[in-house]
Design a protein around this motif. Structure first.
Motif, PDB file in Angstrom:
ATOM      1  N   UNK A  67       0.747  -1.132  -0.091  1.00 55.60           N
ATOM      2  CA  UNK A  67      -0.128  -0.017   0.084  1.00 55.60           C
ATOM      3  C   UNK A  67       0.752   1.427   0.039  1.00 55.60           C
ATOM      4  N   UNK A  68       0.747   1.925  -0.918  1.00 52.87           N
ATOM      5  CA  UNK A  68       1.465   3.216  -1.195  1.00 52.87           C
ATOM      6  C   UNK A  68       0.793   4.536  -0.300  1.00 52.87           C
ATOM      7  N   UNK A  69       1.735   5.005   0.542  1.00 47.13           N
ATOM      8  CA  UNK A  69       1.078   6.166   1.275  1.00 47.13           C
ATOM      9  C   UNK A  69       1.612   7.520   0.746  1.00 47.13           C
ATOM     10  N   UNK A  70       2.686   7.445  -0.103  1.00 51.45           N
ATOM     11  CA  UNK A  70       3.103   8.605  -0.653  1.00 51.45           C
ATOM     12  C   UNK A  70       4.029   8.103  -1.928  1.00 51.45           C
ATOM     13  N   UNK A  71       4.078   9.105  -2.635  1.00 48.16           N
ATOM     14  CA  UNK A  71       4.930   8.904  -4.223  1.00 48.16           C
ATOM     15  C   UNK A  71       6.483   8.445  -3.778  1.00 48.16           C
ATOM     16  N   UNK A  72       6.996   7.438  -4.067  1.00 47.10           N
ATOM     17  CA  UNK A  72       8.347   7.091  -3.645  1.00 47.10           C
ATOM     18  C   UNK A  72       9.283   8.158  -4.235  1.00 47.10           C
ATOM     19  N   UNK A  73      10.512   8.539  -3.533  1.00 45.34           N
ATOM     20  CA  UNK A  73      11.313   9.416  -3.970  1.00 45.34           C
ATOM     21  C   UNK A  73      12.420   8.780  -4.809  1.00 45.34           C
ATOM     22  N   UNK A  74      13.081   9.533  -5.663  1.00 45.74           N
ATOM     23  CA  UNK A  74      14.140   9.062  -6.705  1.00 45.74           C
ATOM     24  C   UNK A  74      14.366   9.926  -7.772  1.00 45.74           C
ATOM     25  N   UNK A  75      15.418   9.592  -8.678  1.00 45.06           N
ATOM     26  CA  UNK A  75      15.688  10.298  -9.727  1.00 45.06           C
ATOM     27  C   UNK A  75      14.646  10.295 -10.742  1.00 45.06           C
ATOM     28  N   UNK A  76      13.868   9.293 -10.851  1.00 46.68           N
ATOM     29  CA  UNK A  76      13.000   9.332 -11.925  1.00 46.68           C
ATOM     30  C   UNK A  76      11.387   8.991 -11.292  1.00 46.68           C
ATOM     31  N   UNK A  77      10.427   9.811 -11.170  1.00 46.18           N
ATOM     32  CA  UNK A  77       9.153   9.762 -10.401  1.00 46.18           C
ATOM     33  C   UNK A  77       8.424   8.651 -10.851  1.00 46.18           C
ATOM     34  N   UNK A  78       8.165   8.586 -12.319  1.00 44.05           N
ATOM     35  CA  UNK A  78       7.324   7.698 -12.700  1.00 44.05           C
ATOM     36  C   UNK A  78       7.672   6.385 -12.788  1.00 44.05           C
ATOM     37  N   UNK A  79       9.105   6.031 -12.834  1.00 44.08           N
ATOM     38  CA  UNK A  79       9.703   4.815 -12.680  1.00 44.08           C
ATOM     39  C   UNK A  79       9.349   4.184 -11.089  1.00 44.08           C
ATOM     40  N   UNK A  80       9.614   5.354 -10.243  1.00 41.56           N
ATOM     41  CA  UNK A  80       9.556   4.963  -8.908  1.00 41.56           C
ATOM     42  C   UNK A  80       8.175   4.698  -8.513  1.00 41.56           C
ATOM     43  N   UNK A  81       7.273   5.171  -9.070  1.00 41.26           N
ATOM     44  CA  UNK A  81       5.723   4.851  -8.903  1.00 41.26           C
ATOM     45  C   UNK A  81       5.498   3.460  -9.481  1.00 41.26           C
ATOM     46  N   UNK A  82       5.959   3.277 -10.855  1.00 40.45           N
ATOM     47  CA  UNK A  82       5.770   1.937 -11.498  1.00 40.45           C
ATOM     48  C   UNK A  82       6.354   0.966 -10.612  1.00 40.45           C
ATOM     49  N   UNK A  83       7.445   1.011 -10.228  1.00 44.78           N
ATOM     50  CA  UNK A  83       8.209  -0.012  -9.274  1.00 44.78           C
ATOM     51  C   UNK A  83       7.122  -0.321  -7.980  1.00 44.78           C
ATOM     52  N   UNK A  84       6.543   0.912  -7.556  1.00 46.87           N
ATOM     53  CA  UNK A  84       5.437   0.713  -6.651  1.00 46.87           C
ATOM     54  C   UNK A  84       4.258   0.005  -6.772  1.00 46.87           C
ATOM     55  N   UNK A  85       4.124  -0.478  -8.008  1.00 42.63           N
ATOM     56  CA  UNK A  85       2.789  -0.896  -8.704  1.00 42.63           C
ATOM     57  C   UNK A  85       1.669   0.055  -9.106  1.00 42.63           C
ATOM     58  N   UNK A  86       1.860   1.106  -9.189  1.00 38.00           N
ATOM     59  CA  UNK A  86       0.621   2.223  -9.411  1.00 38.00           C
ATOM     60  C   UNK A  86       0.173   1.730 -10.624  1.00 38.00           C
ATOM     61  N   UNK A  87       1.031   1.432 -11.695  1.00 34.57           N
ATOM     62  CA  UNK A  87       0.545   1.506 -13.112  1.00 34.57           C
ATOM     63  C   UNK A  87       0.403  -0.238 -13.538  1.00 34.57           C
ATOM     64  N   UNK A  88       0.212  -1.134 -12.783  1.00 37.21           N
ATOM     65  CA  UNK A  88      -0.139  -2.584 -12.813  1.00 37.21           C
ATOM     66  C   UNK A  88      -1.193  -2.769 -13.919  1.00 37.21           C
ATOM     67  N   UNK A  89      -1.185  -3.685 -14.662  1.00 42.69           N
ATOM     68  CA  UNK A  89      -2.049  -3.758 -15.764  1.00 42.69           C
ATOM     69  C   UNK A  89      -2.357  -3.044 -16.699  1.00 42.69           C
ATOM     70  N   UNK A  90      -1.577  -2.041 -17.016  1.00 45.09           N
ATOM     71  CA  UNK A  90      -1.517  -0.975 -18.063  1.00 45.09           C
ATOM     72  C   UNK A  90      -0.625  -1.703 -19.296  1.00 45.09           C
ATOM     73  N   UNK A  91      -0.759  -0.961 -20.346  1.00 44.91           N
ATOM     74  CA  UNK A  91       0.056  -1.396 -21.567  1.00 44.91           C
ATOM     75  C   UNK A  91       0.681  -0.273 -22.155  1.00 44.91           C
ATOM     76  N   UNK A  92       1.776  -0.612 -22.777  1.00 42.86           N
ATOM     77  CA  UNK A  92       2.946   0.392 -23.558  1.00 42.86           C
ATOM     78  C   UNK A  92       3.134  -0.278 -24.793  1.00 42.86           C
ATOM     79  N   UNK A  93       3.075   0.171 -25.817  1.00 46.23           N
ATOM     80  CA  UNK A  93       3.603  -0.293 -27.200  1.00 46.23           C
ATOM     81  C   UNK A  93       4.893   0.486 -27.755  1.00 46.23           C
ATOM     82  N   UNK A  94       5.888  -0.022 -28.247  1.00 41.94           N
ATOM     83  CA  UNK A  94       7.065   0.578 -28.686  1.00 41.94           C
ATOM     84  C   UNK A  94       7.062  -0.195 -30.117  1.00 41.94           C
ATOM     85  N   UNK A  95       7.305   0.821 -31.192  1.00 40.36           N
ATOM     86  CA  UNK A  95       7.679   0.496 -32.499  1.00 40.36           C
ATOM     87  C   UNK A  95       8.962   1.013 -33.008  1.00 40.36           C
TER      88      UNK A  95
END
Length: 474
Positions: free
Chosen positions: A60-88
């Motif tokens: 359970x995340x009570x705050x946004x994790x700190x770190x050099x990359x905000x969105x990567x830290x949030x992803x590592x905390x499971x905030x975006x689990x189940x989403x999809x990203x495509x690369x071409x």
């Protein structure tokens, strides 16, 4: 084939710590995670056995994790689990397999499904998709010129990424190459250096030759080879519709060593004419080698008619090397004849500097990655790919060099890969292939064809350089 891959995951992770993703501390434990991913068996084996994948179990995340990359830290905390990203992108065949394998640790750690599609027609299709309003979330380019062309439709990375961290991880030249109108649009994921010369290891040592550190030493080595009855260079440029690019690489490398980075940049940006005296001087130095029949195996006929992929084959002749030196990028070992191995049968040395004042420049190439669709999970993928960890799996698999200075040289599995990584990290000056950075109608058009006209003897260098200059102005 789709292979079920078993990962042993340790919590809390070294990966999370390395990314400085600090959140509420979970209880350390080991878990098993099964992931279905389309990768070849040999890649699966290497990933399981050589790369320890460690992630933080979401709590359970009570705050946004700190770190050099905000969105990567949030992803590592499971905030975006189940989403999809495509690369071409341009990666196909083995490159595509290995890039997909490099994404697996991120997918396991975050629960984000990252799908990659590679195409040999990427340059055409990406334009069609962008113009049709259907761009991929992320695009993996092979030329910064195309990235710059599409920048108006892309997301500036400096709008959300930690620039201090990027400047720590990448030499300024790499960030400059991804910058358009003062904003960063591309981060380079893979790199290669063209400033290297291959030579046959056993025969080289037996002959008592030494790899040269200076231009004078290179000339002396060439002359010694001729005196010994040997032909120094393997050179050829035939590559179907792309014939001529090998010659442009030589000219660019020599220009960097004789005129320096400032003049090179002005030339690439057309702030000086294409036929500037500095460019003609570089061409004349090149001609001293290319047009000397004692120096080049097969002379001009071989240069013009032999396929690029078999240029070096005479070096491996059963009766001994028919030519001893071959200037080509680090990827060339993939074209060695069957049974010949990089680091055993042939290795390389740095293409020596010419004018001391210009240091040890490196002419390079690489693959920038940029972003079209702005969602938090897409930002997280971009941030991951900009880190050393984003490259680790592919680095360990081999045949890959990262421009990220955080990548440990110890990760490279062969001396060939490690040396190339070292050359890129230690370069005094790094510049991108000019023909790829110039407008396509010039760089991969009149520049390529002009070199063929010059080498064939159909036109002299003054005429060729003037015609290329005129094509830029049309």
């Amino acid at each position: 084939m789709r292979t079920r891959m078993l990962f042993i995951v340790t919590v809390v992770s070294a990966l999370a710590l390395a990314l400085a993703a600090c959140g509420p501390a979970p209880t350390p434990e080991r878990i098993e995670v099964e992931v279905t991913k389309q990768v070849p068996v040999e890649v699966t084996k290497i990933v399981q056995e050589e790369v320890e994948i460690e992630v933080e179990v979401p709590v359970e995340v009570t705050r946004v994790p700190e770190g050099p990359y905000e969105h990567l830290a949030r992803a590592m905390a499971g905030e975006f689990e189940g989403t999809e990203v495509n690369i071409f992108g341009v990666y196909t065949a083995e490159d595509e397999d290995r890039f997909q394998a490099a994404l697996v640790p991120f997918e396991v750690a975050t629960g984000i499904d990252v799908e990659f599609e590679g195409s040999a027609d990427f340059e055409t299709l990406i334009r069609v998709r962008v113009e049709g309003g259907d761009p991929p979330d992320i695009a993996q380019f092979s030329q910064p010129g195309l990235l710059a062309e599409l920048a108006d439709d892309m997301v500036p990375l400096d709008s959300f990424m930690n620039m201090d961290q990027l400047q720590q991880d990448y030499a300024p030249g790499w960030l400059d190459l991804g910058t358009v109108d003062g904003h960063l649009y591309g981060v380079f994921y893979r790199a290669s250096t063209k400033s290297i010369v291959w030579y046959p290891i056993p025969q080289f040592e037996e002959a008592g030759y030494e790899t040269p550190e200076t231009w004078d030493a290179l000339i002396a080595l060439m002359d010694q080879m001729v005196a010994d009855g040997n032909t120094p260079w393997c050179i050829s440029i035939e590559h179907s519709g792309a014939t001529g690019w090998v010659a442009t690489d030589w000219l660019e490398d020599i220009l960097l060593r004789t005129a320096g980075a400032e003049v090179y940049d002005k030339w690439v940006n057309h702030e000086i004419p294409f036929n500037d005296p500095a460019v003609k001087n570089a061409a004349e130095i090149m001609a001293d080698i290319w047009f000397n029949p004692d120096y080049v195996y097969g002379g001009r006929e071989y240069i013009l008619t032999e396929w690029v992929g078999s240029t070096q084959n005479p070096m491996f002749d059963e009766e001994g090397p028919q030519c001893w030196l071959h200037k080509q990028a680090g990827w060339y070992s993939a074209f060695f004849p069957e049974g010949k191995e990089a680091g055993v049968d042939s290795a390389y040395f740095y293409f020596p500097p010419i004018e001391e004042e210009h240091g040890r420049p490196v002419l390079g190439a690489g693959d920038p990655i940029g972003m079209f669709n702005d969602r938090p999970e897409v930002r997280a993928v971009m941030e991951f790919l900009s880190t050393a960890k984003g490259a680790e799996v592919w680095v360990r698999l081999g045949g890959f060099v990262s421009p990220n200075q955080g990548v440990s040289l110890d990760w490279y599995p062969t001396e060939i890969d490690r040396t190339q990584g070292e050359i890129i990290q230690n370069a005094d000056v790094l510049r991108f292939d000019a023909s790829d950075a110039m407008p396509a109608e010039v760089g991969t058009g009149t520049f390529w064809t002009g070199m063929v006209d010059w080498i064939s003897g159909e036109k002299d260098i003054d005429t060729v350089l003037q015609e290329i200059e005129d094509s830029w102005l049309e």
